[in-house]
Design a protein around this motif. Structure first.
Motif, PDB file in Angstrom:
ATOM      1  N   TYR A  56       0.829  -1.205   0.000  1.00 33.35           N
ATOM      2  CA  TYR A  56       0.000   0.000   0.000  1.00 33.35           C
ATOM      3  C   TYR A  56       0.862   1.252   0.000  1.00 33.35           C
ATOM      4  O   TYR A  56       0.463   2.286  -0.539  1.00 33.35           O
ATOM      5  CB  TYR A  56      -0.891  -0.026   1.247  1.00 33.35           C
ATOM      6  N   TRP A  57       2.057   1.159   0.604  1.00 38.66           N
ATOM      7  CA  TRP A  57       2.903   2.347   0.786  1.00 38.66           C
ATOM      8  C   TRP A  57       4.085   2.393  -0.182  1.00 38.66           C
ATOM      9  O   TRP A  57       5.057   3.109   0.060  1.00 38.66           O
ATOM     10  CB  TRP A  57       3.429   2.387   2.226  1.00 38.66           C
ATOM     11  N   CYS A  58       4.036   1.636  -1.270  1.00 40.97           N
ATOM     12  CA  CYS A  58       5.122   1.708  -2.266  1.00 40.97           C
ATOM     13  C   CYS A  58       5.382   3.168  -2.654  1.00 40.97           C
ATOM     14  O   CYS A  58       4.442   3.946  -2.817  1.00 40.97           O
ATOM     15  CB  CYS A  58       4.755   0.912  -3.511  1.00 40.97           C
ATOM     16  N   SER A  59       6.636   3.499  -2.815  1.00 37.95           N
ATOM     17  CA  SER A  59       7.006   4.884  -3.117  1.00 37.95           C
ATOM     18  C   SER A  59       6.241   5.426  -4.318  1.00 37.95           C
ATOM     19  O   SER A  59       6.175   4.777  -5.362  1.00 37.95           O
ATOM     20  CB  SER A  59       8.505   4.953  -3.412  1.00 37.95           C
ATOM     21  N   PRO A  60       5.662   6.632  -4.190  1.00 38.61           N
ATOM     22  CA  PRO A  60       4.976   7.230  -5.337  1.00 38.61           C
ATOM     23  C   PRO A  60       5.925   7.482  -6.504  1.00 38.61           C
ATOM     24  O   PRO A  60       5.510   7.509  -7.655  1.00 38.61           O
ATOM     25  CB  PRO A  60       4.415   8.544  -4.782  1.00 38.61           C
ATOM     26  N   ASN A  61       7.231   7.645  -6.188  1.00 37.76           N
ATOM     27  CA  ASN A  61       8.198   7.839  -7.268  1.00 37.76           C
ATOM     28  C   ASN A  61       8.279   6.598  -8.144  1.00 37.76           C
ATOM     29  O   ASN A  61       8.324   6.687  -9.382  1.00 37.76           O
ATOM     30  CB  ASN A  61       9.575   8.154  -6.679  1.00 37.76           C
ATOM     31  N   PHE A  62       8.320   5.415  -7.521  1.00 35.54           N
ATOM     32  CA  PHE A  62       8.351   4.180  -8.283  1.00 35.54           C
ATOM     33  C   PHE A  62       7.048   4.002  -9.055  1.00 35.54           C
ATOM     34  O   PHE A  62       7.041   3.576 -10.214  1.00 35.54           O
ATOM     35  CB  PHE A  62       8.575   2.982  -7.367  1.00 35.54           C
ATOM     36  N   ALA A  63       5.940   4.305  -8.392  1.00 32.08           N
ATOM     37  CA  ALA A  63       4.645   4.194  -9.059  1.00 32.08           C
ATOM     38  C   ALA A  63       4.602   5.105 -10.277  1.00 32.08           C
ATOM     39  O   ALA A  63       4.120   4.707 -11.349  1.00 32.08           O
ATOM     40  CB  ALA A  63       3.523   4.558  -8.084  1.00 32.08           C
ATOM     41  N   PHE A  64       5.112   6.313 -10.126  1.00 29.85           N
ATOM     42  CA  PHE A  64       5.121   7.246 -11.250  1.00 29.85           C
ATOM     43  C   PHE A  64       5.933   6.691 -12.410  1.00 29.85           C
ATOM     44  O   PHE A  64       5.483   6.689 -13.554  1.00 29.85           O
ATOM     45  CB  PHE A  64       5.707   8.596 -10.825  1.00 29.85           C
ATOM     46  N   LEU A  65       7.142   6.233 -12.120  1.00 30.64           N
ATOM     47  CA  LEU A  65       8.019   5.767 -13.188  1.00 30.64           C
ATOM     48  C   LEU A  65       7.410   4.584 -13.929  1.00 30.64           C
ATOM     49  O   LEU A  65       7.471   4.498 -15.161  1.00 30.64           O
ATOM     50  CB  LEU A  65       9.386   5.390 -12.614  1.00 30.64           C
ATOM     51  N   MET A  66       6.794   3.669 -13.186  1.00 31.90           N
ATOM     52  CA  MET A  66       6.197   2.504 -13.832  1.00 31.90           C
ATOM     53  C   MET A  66       4.934   2.872 -14.603  1.00 31.90           C
ATOM     54  O   MET A  66       4.726   2.420 -15.731  1.00 31.90           O
ATOM     55  CB  MET A  66       5.921   1.412 -12.802  1.00 31.90           C
ATOM     56  N   LEU A  67       4.092   3.695 -14.028  1.00 34.48           N
ATOM     57  CA  LEU A  67       2.867   4.092 -14.726  1.00 34.48           C
ATOM     58  C   LEU A  67       3.192   4.939 -15.956  1.00 34.48           C
ATOM     59  O   LEU A  67       2.509   4.840 -16.982  1.00 34.48           O
ATOM     60  CB  LEU A  67       1.943   4.858 -13.781  1.00 34.48           C
ATOM     61  N   ASP A  68       4.221   5.754 -15.844  1.00 33.43           N
ATOM     62  CA  ASP A  68       4.642   6.519 -17.017  1.00 33.43           C
ATOM     63  C   ASP A  68       5.151   5.579 -18.098  1.00 33.43           C
ATOM     64  O   ASP A  68       4.912   5.792 -19.291  1.00 33.43           O
ATOM     65  CB  ASP A  68       5.722   7.524 -16.626  1.00 33.43           C
ATOM     66  N   GLY A  69       5.841   4.514 -17.686  1.00 27.10           N
ATOM     67  CA  GLY A  69       6.280   3.505 -18.634  1.00 27.10           C
ATOM     68  C   GLY A  69       5.107   2.792 -19.286  1.00 27.10           C
ATOM     69  O   GLY A  69       5.120   2.519 -20.492  1.00 27.10           O
ATOM     70  N   VAL A  70       4.070   2.512 -18.496  1.00 21.52           N
ATOM     71  CA  VAL A  70       2.857   1.883 -19.040  1.00 21.52           C
ATOM     72  C   VAL A  70       2.210   2.808 -20.060  1.00 21.52           C
ATOM     73  O   VAL A  70       1.791   2.374 -21.139  1.00 21.52           O
ATOM     74  CB  VAL A  70       1.872   1.545 -17.902  1.00 21.52           C
ATOM     75  N   ARG A  71       2.124   4.090 -19.724  1.00 26.03           N
ATOM     76  CA  ARG A  71       1.522   5.049 -20.657  1.00 26.03           C
ATOM     77  C   ARG A  71       2.281   5.062 -21.985  1.00 26.03           C
ATOM     78  O   ARG A  71       1.676   5.017 -23.062  1.00 26.03           O
ATOM     79  CB  ARG A  71       1.533   6.452 -20.047  1.00 26.03           C
ATOM     80  N   LYS A  72       3.609   5.120 -21.908  1.00 24.17           N
ATOM     81  CA  LYS A  72       4.417   5.145 -23.132  1.00 24.17           C
ATOM     82  C   LYS A  72       4.228   3.862 -23.932  1.00 24.17           C
ATOM     83  O   LYS A  72       4.178   3.882 -25.166  1.00 24.17           O
ATOM     84  CB  LYS A  72       5.885   5.356 -22.786  1.00 24.17           C
ATOM     85  N   ALA A  73       4.124   2.733 -23.227  1.00 26.36           N
ATOM     86  CA  ALA A  73       3.922   1.455 -23.913  1.00 26.36           C
ATOM     87  C   ALA A  73       2.583   1.439 -24.641  1.00 26.36           C
ATOM     88  O   ALA A  73       2.493   0.996 -25.796  1.00 26.36           O
ATOM     89  CB  ALA A  73       3.992   0.306 -22.899  1.00 26.36           C
ATOM     90  N   LEU A  74       1.546   1.950 -23.995  1.00 28.83           N
ATOM     91  CA  LEU A  74       0.217   1.964 -24.616  1.00 28.83           C
ATOM     92  C   LEU A  74       0.171   2.954 -25.785  1.00 28.83           C
ATOM     93  O   LEU A  74      -0.528   2.719 -26.777  1.00 28.83           O
ATOM     94  CB  LEU A  74      -0.845   2.304 -23.574  1.00 28.83           C
ATOM     95  N   ASP A  75       0.926   4.035 -25.670  1.00 26.95           N
ATOM     96  CA  ASP A  75       0.981   5.001 -26.773  1.00 26.95           C
ATOM     97  C   ASP A  75       1.651   4.413 -28.012  1.00 26.95           C
ATOM     98  O   ASP A  75       1.459   4.916 -29.125  1.00 26.95           O
ATOM     99  CB  ASP A  75       1.748   6.257 -26.342  1.00 26.95           C
ATOM    100  N   GLN A  76       2.429   3.357 -27.846  1.00 26.59           N
ATOM    101  CA  GLN A  76       3.138   2.740 -28.969  1.00 26.59           C
ATOM    102  C   GLN A  76       2.334   1.625 -29.633  1.00 26.59           C
ATOM    103  O   GLN A  76       2.799   1.063 -30.630  1.00 26.59           O
ATOM    104  CB  GLN A  76       4.480   2.182 -28.488  1.00 26.59           C
ATOM    105  N   LEU A  77       1.171   1.288 -29.111  1.00 26.50           N
ATOM    106  CA  LEU A  77       0.373   0.224 -29.717  1.00 26.50           C
ATOM    107  C   LEU A  77       0.003   0.592 -31.155  1.00 26.50           C
ATOM    108  O   LEU A  77      -0.336   1.741 -31.442  1.00 26.50           O
ATOM    109  CB  LEU A  77      -0.887  -0.029 -28.887  1.00 26.50           C
TER     110      LEU A  77
END
Length: 264
Positions: A56-77
């Motif tokens: 529940y308390w995973c660093s928001p920085n890590f969450a940001f980096l991974m979610l931003d990576g997900v966004r970039k991956a979806l933008d490349q579909l």
């Protein structure tokens, strides 16, 4: 409605793209870490992704980096779909999901949550760790093949591409190291040494001390990875099944439901 073959192709591409996104701290694909709980292509071609971190308390920085990576991956579909990404069971899930629904950029959503941390500096820290971990696996693999340190350090991209490994860590990390090397040093030529420090400097002729430093990085990352997987499994009581049956660990962690006796 899209043909079955086209749907299957899109699902395959979706998971492949998501598999290219790594946990920044562990340098492991988020799909292999189990962070992508659901990724679906729905009837109109849009995409839905459910994302869940181990605590529940995973660093928001890590969450940001991974979610931003997900966004970039979806933008490349290839079919440029609309998509919805939902973060679950995280201390900032409500803020993140509300911001995503409002069409805000991830940088804007996490601007306050990250307390103005220099995320590019954070990215570089993790890029260096990933570079070192991948490089160590390849160097060790080449040593195990009987190459001398001098021969290894004299290899260029062509020689690296020609190297063959048995299935294992070296074989897994070879293309990943190559990708990290090319990304980090885009101005290098095919004949330039492929094994250099993350700053681009020559590696000492004797690899012993240098490999010790890389090994320390890898051990730290492996420990964090094991801890992360354990926390996630314990939190969500994920069931491991061997030959169709729960394992002893599943019973110890109370993951297995025992059916109530009749009449109770």
């Amino acid at each position: 409605m899209q043909p079955a073959s086209a749907f299957t192709s899109r699902v395959t591409e979706l998971w492949w793209r998501l598999g290219e996104v790594n946990d920044p701290e562990l340098d492991e694909p988020i799909t292999e870490m189990g962070f992508v709980e659901r990724a679906e292509v729905v009837g109109d071609g849009s995409v839905e992704v459910d994302f869940r971190l181990p605590t529940y308390w995973c660093s928001p920085n890590f969450a940001f980096l991974m979610l931003d990576g997900v966004r970039k991956a979806l933008d490349q579909l290839s079919w440029s779909p609309l998509y919805r990404v939902t973060l679950h069971d995280h201390m900032f899930a409500e803020e993140v999901n509300r911001g995503i629904a409002a069409g805000k950029a991830f940088g804007e959503i996490f601007g306050e949550l990250t307390e103005d941390l220099d995320l590019e500096t954070l990215r570089e820290t993790f890029r260096v760790k990933a570079f070192k971990r991948r490089q160590e696996a390849v160097l060790v693999g080449l040593r195990q093949h009987g190459l001398t340190d001098r021969e290894i350090l004299g290899m260029d991209l062509t020689a690296l591409d020609a190297a063959r490994f048995e299935p294992g860590e070296a074989a897994k990390q070879k293309p990943r190291y190559r990708a990290a090397y090319v990304e980090r040093f885009p101005g290098r030529h095919q004949v330039d040494p492929v094994f250099v420090t993350c700053e681009g400097a020559p590696i000492p002729t004797t690899l012993g001390a240098y490999l010790a430093d890389l090994r320390a990085v890898r051990i730290n990352m492996e420990f964090n990875g094991a801890l992360c997987r354990g926390l996630k499994q314990t939190r969500y009581k994920e069931l491991d099944v061997v030959d169709g049956e729960p394992t002893l660990v599943d019973f110890i962690l109370d993951r297995v439901r025992v059916p109530a006796a009749p009449g109770i």
